[in-house]
Design an enzyme around this catalytic site. Sequence first.
Site, PDB file in Angstrom:
ATOM      1  N   GLY A   1     -43.174 -11.828-102.590  1.00  0.00           N
ATOM      2  CA  GLY A   1     -43.063 -10.364-101.897  1.00  0.00           C
ATOM      3  C   GLY A   1     -43.425  -9.592-102.661  1.00  0.00           C
ATOM      4  O   GLY A   1     -44.450  -8.606-102.498  1.00  0.00           O
ATOM      5  N   CYS A   2     -41.788  -9.222-103.588  1.00  0.00           N
ATOM      6  CA  CYS A   2     -42.487  -8.082-104.350  1.00  0.00           C
ATOM      7  C   CYS A   2     -43.014  -8.514-105.392  1.00  0.00           C
ATOM      8  O   CYS A   2     -43.995  -7.457-105.363  1.00  0.00           O
ATOM      9  CB  CYS A   2     -41.257  -7.942-105.647  1.00  0.00           C
ATOM     10  SG  CYS A   2     -39.241  -8.208-104.490  1.00  0.00           S
ATOM     11  N   THR A   3     -44.042  -9.273-105.700  1.00  0.00           N
ATOM     12  CA  THR A   3     -44.853  -9.841-107.278  1.00  0.00           C
ATOM     13  C   THR A   3     -46.082  -9.134-105.897  1.00  0.00           C
ATOM     14  O   THR A   3     -47.294  -8.519-106.551  1.00  0.00           O
ATOM     15  CB  THR A   3     -45.156 -11.141-106.883  1.00  0.00           C
ATOM     16  OG1 THR A   3     -44.199 -12.196-107.758  1.00  0.00           O
ATOM     17  CG2 THR A   3     -45.744 -11.227-108.238  1.00  0.00           C
TER      18      THR A   3
ATOM     19  N   ALA B   1     -46.489  -5.472-105.968  1.00  0.00           N
ATOM     20  CA  ALA B   1     -47.064  -4.829-107.253  1.00  0.00           C
ATOM     21  C   ALA B   1     -48.388  -5.525-107.856  1.00  0.00           C
ATOM     22  O   ALA B   1     -49.374  -4.266-108.431  1.00  0.00           O
ATOM     23  CB  ALA B   1     -45.985  -5.495-108.221  1.00  0.00           C
TER      24      ALA B   1
END
Length: 158
Positions: A44-46, A49
């Site tokens: 999710g964080c990738t 970003a």
Amino acid sequence: MPIAPGDTCPTFRLPDDRGEMVASDDLVGQPFVLYFYPKDDTSGCTLEAVEFTRLKGEFEAIGVPVFGVSPDPVKKHGKFRDKHELAVRLLSDEEKVLLSAFGIWVEKSMYGRKYMGVERTTALVSSDGTIARLWPKVKVPGHAEEVLEAARQLTAPA
């Protein structure tokens, strides 16, 4: 208590993914985005970003810098940036000072295990330093576009 729209953005001074300091005092007079995420290099964080990176030029065109913030160290941010060719600056809040000031360093639970972590949140800060919009408990798909649209509305001539 979590921060709310209309509140003043907490002051901060944090190192970015290259070790350069970014301070709220340096951003006075311009709107900016702080998106808070749990951990570098998770799915999710990738995705988040990468989406903000894809729209970076559009944010720049309206004069709104975007900063990702997580408790990961500078060195890990650098590896994350390089691996995924990220263009947004990633701020390291290892001491959780800004995360705590926003009220998003919270107790979480996974598989019955309790732990402290970041509640994925985004803040659009207006040029006067107040929180113009806040997105708590962010769902990543389409989120960067939604923030860009709000930033466009904020910066549109009256």
